[in-house]
Design an enzyme around this catalytic site. Structure first.
Site, PDB file in Angstrom:
ATOM      1  N   HIS A 155      -9.031  -8.108  -3.466  1.00 36.61           N
ATOM      2  CA  HIS A 155      -7.965  -8.015  -2.278  1.00 36.61           C
ATOM      3  C   HIS A 155      -7.012  -7.977  -3.206  1.00 36.61           C
ATOM      4  O   HIS A 155      -6.804  -8.602  -4.337  1.00 36.61           O
ATOM      5  CB  HIS A 155      -8.122  -9.149  -1.526  1.00 36.61           C
ATOM      6  CG  HIS A 155      -9.216  -8.965  -0.385  1.00 36.61           C
ATOM      7  ND1 HIS A 155      -9.370  -7.789   0.341  1.00 36.61           N
ATOM      8  CD2 HIS A 155     -10.248  -9.520  -0.034  1.00 36.61           C
ATOM      9  CE1 HIS A 155     -10.361  -7.873   1.289  1.00 36.61           C
ATOM     10  NE2 HIS A 155     -11.322  -9.091   0.892  1.00 36.61           N
ATOM     11  N   CYS A 196      -5.804  -3.280  -2.809  1.00 32.44           N
ATOM     12  CA  CYS A 196      -4.754  -2.959  -2.159  1.00 32.44           C
ATOM     13  C   CYS A 196      -3.338  -2.829  -2.813  1.00 32.44           C
ATOM     14  O   CYS A 196      -3.269  -3.839  -3.488  1.00 32.44           O
ATOM     15  CB  CYS A 196      -4.651  -3.479  -0.930  1.00 32.44           C
ATOM     16  SG  CYS A 196      -5.949  -3.134   0.309  1.00 32.44           S
TER      17      CYS A 196
END
Length: 460
Positions: A155, A196
């Site tokens: 992430h 991301c």
């Protein structure tokens, strides 16, 4: 006796010898000048619903191992809570695509559990053994002629990628890469990053001239995607390539990551270049931008002319690799939504009225409430600092390409700590608001005003 060599004769002899060996003269010369190939593979998450990250890393290991890299030159970071997780329908096994074989077998357990952290990550790159805590102690003890391949999947958020505990900030990563270059302990370095907003780790920060080539899964202001997720609706056939039914609720891989690895499995790495692979990854990852992202390049892009084998080793081409037959037909899920995807699937499968049904429903409600709370808290902070009309606009501002996320990284780190002190830990979803916090720093808001606004937005 003095020998006088005719260059053309030498090249002719080498060419004949290389052809007998089945290698081109250019490849022969390249192989002779490349030192040891090193690889550093990092999965920065934990938890069953993050299955895909460790699956990606395990698959990457198998590619490099088959390519001839030695375990002593491959360093693996992964929490190691997936293969033997009680939720795993195939105990001791990890797969990376619906038809995939076990990719977990043989993977070195260099750094697991709490040893997967930012300090160890940086010290491994710098070969600073004295700074390592726990783990196998392996570091990138590379030499001046060596090639390094770093692959990180996790992430992320604007200017950060996550670890199971803590964060890796972009400015700190760039500083470490500069130190590695200054040490003269590699010839070329390739970095693949899945997260991301992964472009924000390098955009406006990574200078040319370090002999570092980077690709990222997404632009600085864009999410990346999990793939091979879920199954079709109950009773209906799965119309896209989905994970097996027993893996409902998790993604087996990440879209960018699966793209580069399945390409590496299927192509001749002695011929395919980094640039060839970049184009393949970019096309597959952006095949449907409703469920995909823009793959980016940074650093010394001239290195993209290098063949893959210089970093990943060679391997026999797997022309029967089934996954290459469904490049853009898999079910993808926004990385920020994978927790909700998992909880929703689990809730749907739980027998109505059961304890699991009520427990999962409660967890789903909490997760949705946390999202709403962090969205509202950041919005309110913006309004307090910049006014109701300008607050959202200022927080959502995206700087032009080539500019770093923030001017003062110490300010960003401090204000994130301030926010988390009053409003709670930023989750994988909440990390998207780091851009807003960075913009508060860029606007020159004093520490006292930030603390007061945060305390008002998130009262005890």
């Amino acid at each position: 006796m003095i020998f006088r060599y005719n260059v053309s004769v030498v090249l002719l002899v080498l060419s004949i010898w290389a052809s007998v060996e089945g290698r081109s003269i250019s490849r022969f010369l390249t192989e002779e000048t490349v030192g040891t190939k090193w690889a550093f593979l990092v999965a920065g998450s934990n938890g069953w619903w993050n299955y895909r990250h460790q699956a990606d890393i395990c698959h990457a290991y198998q590619i490099l191992k088959k390519g001839g890299l030695k375990d002593e030159n491959i360093i693996v970071f992964m929490y190691d809570d997936i293969a033997n997780n009680t939720m795993n329908p195939r105990p001791g096994v990890i797969i990376n695509n619906p038809h995939g074989q076990d990719v977990y077998k043989g993977v070195p357990k260099d750094y697991v559990g709490e040893d997967v952290n930012a300090d160890n990550f940086f010290n491994v790159i710098l070969a600073n053994k004295s700074g390592i805590t726990g783990g196998s102690g392996k570091v990138l003890n590379s030499g001046p002629n060596d090639h390094i391949f770093i692959y990180y999947t996790d992430h992320g958020g604007p200017g950060i990628v996550s670890m199971p505990t803590g964060l890796v900030y972009a400015n700190d990563l760039i500083s470490v890469l500069k130190k590695k270059h200054a040490s003269g302990t590699y010839s070329k370095l390739v970095f693949y990053l899945e997260a991301c907003e992964s472009g924000s780790m390098f955009d406006g920060l990574l200078p040319k001239g370090l002999n570092i080539y980077v690709t990222t899964a997404s632009k600085p202001d864009e999410n990346s995607w999990g793939t091979y997720c879920g199954v079709g609706a109950a009773g209906d056939p799965c119309l896209v390539e989905c994970s097996p039914p027993e893996f409902k609720g998790v993604c087996l891989g990440d879209l960018y990551s699966v793209a580069w690895m399945e390409d590496s499995d299927a192509q001749d790495r002695q011929i395919e270049t980094l640039n060839d692979q970049y184009n393949t990854i970019a096309n597959r990852t952006a095949a449907n931008l409703t469920y995909g992202s823009h793959v980016m390049q940074y650093g010394d892009t001239v290195l993209s002319a290098d063949a893959l084998f210089q970093y990943m080793g060679t391997a026999s081409v797997n022309h029967s690799h089934v996954s290459m037959n469904f490049k853009s037909s898999s079910q993808n899920v926004d990385q920020r939504d994978t927790e909700l995807f998992y909880l929703t699937s689990k809730y749907e499968d739980a027998p109505e009225g059961s304890g699991e049904h009520f427990d999962t429903r409660a967890r789903l409600i909490v997760a949705i409430a946390q999202r709403s709370q962090v969205d509202n808290s950041v919005k309110y902070i913006g309004e307090l600092l910049f006014g109701v009309e300008r607050g959202t606009e200022v927080l959502q501002n995206v700087r032009p390409a080539g500019q770093p996320l923030v001017d003062n990284w110490d300010c960003l780190k401090s204000y994130i700590k301030t926010f988390e002190t009053h409003c709670g830990k930023l989750t994988s979803y909440g990390k998207k608001h780091i851009r807003g916090i960075a913009n508060i720093c860029n606007a020159g808001i004093e520490s006292e005003r930030m603390t007061a606004a945060t305390a008002q937005a998130c009262p005890p």
